[in-house]
Design a protein around this motif. Structure first.
Motif, mmCIF file in Angstrom:
data_model
loop_
_atom_site.group_PDB
_atom_site.id
_atom_site.type_symbol
_atom_site.label_atom_id
_atom_site.label_comp_id
_atom_site.label_asym_id
_atom_site.label_seq_id
_atom_site.Cartn_x
_atom_site.Cartn_y
_atom_site.Cartn_z
ATOM 1 N N ASP A 87 3.685 -1.565 -16.682
ATOM 2 C CA ASP A 87 2.485 -1.373 -15.876
ATOM 3 C C ASP A 87 2.635 -2.077 -14.538
ATOM 4 O O ASP A 87 2.134 -1.587 -13.513
ATOM 5 C CB ASP A 87 1.238 -1.876 -16.603
ATOM 6 N N PHE A 88 3.322 -3.209 -14.518
ATOM 7 C CA PHE A 88 3.584 -3.878 -13.244
ATOM 8 C C PHE A 88 4.433 -2.983 -12.345
ATOM 9 O O PHE A 88 4.173 -2.859 -11.140
ATOM 10 C CB PHE A 88 4.282 -5.218 -13.476
ATOM 11 N N ALA A 89 5.440 -2.351 -12.933
ATOM 12 C CA ALA A 89 6.283 -1.428 -12.163
ATOM 13 C C ALA A 89 5.454 -0.246 -11.655
ATOM 14 O O ALA A 89 5.619 0.203 -10.519
ATOM 15 C CB ALA A 89 7.442 -0.938 -13.022
ATOM 16 N N ARG A 90 4.582 0.288 -12.527
ATOM 17 C CA ARG A 90 3.712 1.395 -12.124
ATOM 18 C C ARG A 90 2.845 0.969 -10.936
ATOM 19 O O ARG A 90 2.669 1.717 -9.975
ATOM 20 C CB ARG A 90 2.822 1.814 -13.290
ATOM 21 N N CYS A 91 2.290 -0.231 -11.027
ATOM 22 C CA CYS A 91 1.437 -0.762 -9.974
ATOM 23 C C CYS A 91 2.185 -0.826 -8.634
ATOM 24 O O CYS A 91 1.696 -0.342 -7.606
ATOM 25 C CB CYS A 91 0.950 -2.155 -10.376
ATOM 26 N N CYS A 92 3.357 -1.416 -8.645
ATOM 27 C CA CYS A 92 4.131 -1.565 -7.411
ATOM 28 C C CYS A 92 4.532 -0.212 -6.831
ATOM 29 O O CYS A 92 4.571 -0.039 -5.606
ATOM 30 C CB CYS A 92 5.369 -2.425 -7.671
ATOM 31 N N ASP A 93 4.806 0.735 -7.705
ATOM 32 C CA ASP A 93 5.179 2.076 -7.252
ATOM 33 C C ASP A 93 3.974 2.841 -6.710
ATOM 34 O O ASP A 93 4.065 3.499 -5.669
ATOM 35 C CB ASP A 93 5.813 2.843 -8.412
ATOM 36 N N LEU A 94 2.842 2.749 -7.404
ATOM 37 C CA LEU A 94 1.633 3.477 -6.993
ATOM 38 C C LEU A 94 1.191 3.098 -5.586
ATOM 39 O O LEU A 94 0.766 3.948 -4.800
ATOM 40 C CB LEU A 94 0.494 3.188 -7.960
ATOM 41 N N TYR A 95 1.293 1.803 -5.268
ATOM 42 C CA TYR A 95 0.718 1.317 -4.017
ATOM 43 C C TYR A 95 1.785 0.885 -3.011
ATOM 44 O O TYR A 95 1.454 0.306 -1.975
ATOM 45 C CB TYR A 95 -0.251 0.172 -4.309
ATOM 46 N N ASP A 96 3.034 1.155 -3.338
ATOM 47 C CA ASP A 96 4.145 0.878 -2.422
ATOM 48 C C ASP A 96 4.175 -0.585 -1.997
ATOM 49 O O ASP A 96 4.251 -0.915 -0.813
ATOM 50 C CB ASP A 96 4.045 1.796 -1.194
ATOM 51 N N PHE A 97 4.136 -1.465 -2.990
ATOM 52 C CA PHE A 97 4.198 -2.900 -2.701
ATOM 53 C C PHE A 97 5.601 -3.295 -2.251
ATOM 54 O O PHE A 97 6.591 -2.952 -2.903
ATOM 55 C CB PHE A 97 3.862 -3.714 -3.955
ATOM 56 N N ASP A 98 5.690 -4.031 -1.159
ATOM 57 C CA ASP A 98 6.949 -4.667 -0.795
ATOM 58 C C ASP A 98 6.951 -6.069 -1.417
ATOM 59 O O ASP A 98 5.977 -6.495 -2.044
ATOM 60 C CB ASP A 98 7.126 -4.717 0.717
ATOM 61 N N MET A 99 8.046 -6.802 -1.241
ATOM 62 C CA MET A 99 8.157 -8.103 -1.895
ATOM 63 C C MET A 99 7.156 -9.114 -1.343
ATOM 64 O O MET A 99 6.712 -10.009 -2.058
ATOM 65 C CB MET A 99 9.580 -8.642 -1.770
ATOM 66 N N ILE A 100 6.766 -8.968 -0.073
ATOM 67 C CA ILE A 100 5.760 -9.870 0.477
ATOM 68 C C ILE A 100 4.434 -9.676 -0.250
ATOM 69 O O ILE A 100 3.778 -10.640 -0.666
ATOM 70 C CB ILE A 100 5.592 -9.636 1.987
#
Length: 245
Positions: A87-100
């Motif tokens: 789910d963390f991976a889904r979250c980062c992918d859904l909203y295009d999170f960068d490392m910052i």
């Protein structure tokens, strides 16, 4: 229902000779088996080929490892199931999170959830009944849609907006609105938190590298935010462990 023993299961392979009925059985097994077990990197495949399996905390689908997550949140890797990391991976992918954004986001989530200990608000939510600013317009909405996820997303409005967003992305899940916090806190603790982060313009804001207290103020609604020292602690750990410069 009787279950075949491990020894009995091994015998299927021991006596395999490639005859037609055996091949048909293998075809049926292939279609019925959990798809994760068909991943070329699955442990059983690696063992069968006599290759060294990858450690369980190494998964190319995850933006960070379980070890990193555990160090940031002061918890063990055993308390981080694959479903949570997925789910963390889904979250980062859904909203295009960068490392910052990941570092700032984990810092705030760490404080709000006490290190991933509370995926749902401790208070029952009755104080949110008929809060128009949360669009809690029906009896029971306050409790049903009380704080959920690691950042404590609250209200009918936020649940509905999250449901609408992932539906646009091709994932329709009626249980989000039917069940509310007890469901989203279990299945989408990261994704619904990340939706709040995106919906409140935190992504662009955090890319400007603001002060941690300013980020906390946008999450908490006041400056200095409640628990500002704890928010600094988790955020600084995230930046350090993830080596975000």
């Amino acid at each position: 229902m009787p279950t075949i023993t491990l020894e009995g299961f091994k015998n299927f392979f021991k006596y395999y000779t490639g005859v037609k009925h055996q091949q048909r059985g293998i075809e049926e097994l292939y279609h019925d088996i959990d798809k994760d077990l068909l991943d070329d990197k699955a442990d059983w495949i690696q063992h069968y080929r006599n290759q060294k399996p990858q450690p369980s905390n190494v998964n190319k689908r995850w933006p960070i490892t379980k070890v990193q997550m555990g160090l940031i949140m002061n918890c063990s890797t055993e308390s981080l199931p694959d479903s949570l990391m997925d789910d963390f991976a889904r979250c980062c992918d859904l909203y295009d999170f960068d490392m910052i954004n990941i570092a700032y986001f984990l810092g705030q989530c760490g404080h709000e959830s006490a290190g991933l200990r509370y995926p749902v608000e401790i208070h029952d939510g009755s104080n949110y009944e008929f809060r128009r600013d949360l669009n809690n317009i029906y009896p029971g909405d306050g409790v049903k849609y009380a704080g959920t996820g690691w950042i404590q997303v609250t209200g009918r409005y936020n649940h509905q907006a999250f449901s609408d967003y992932i539906q646009k992305k091709g994932e329709f899940d009626p249980k989000i609105m039917e069940i509310g916090k007890t469901y989203t806190s279990e299945k989408y603790p990261w994704s619904i938190s990340g939706f709040w982060w995106m919906d409140n313009d935190m992504i662009t804001y955090c890319r400007s590298r603001p002060d941690v207290d300013r980020v906390g103020a946008r999450v908490n609604g006041r400056y200095l935010p409640n628990g500002y020292e704890d928010r600094r602690y988790y955020t600084n750990k995230a930046f350090d462990i993830l080596k975000v410069k």
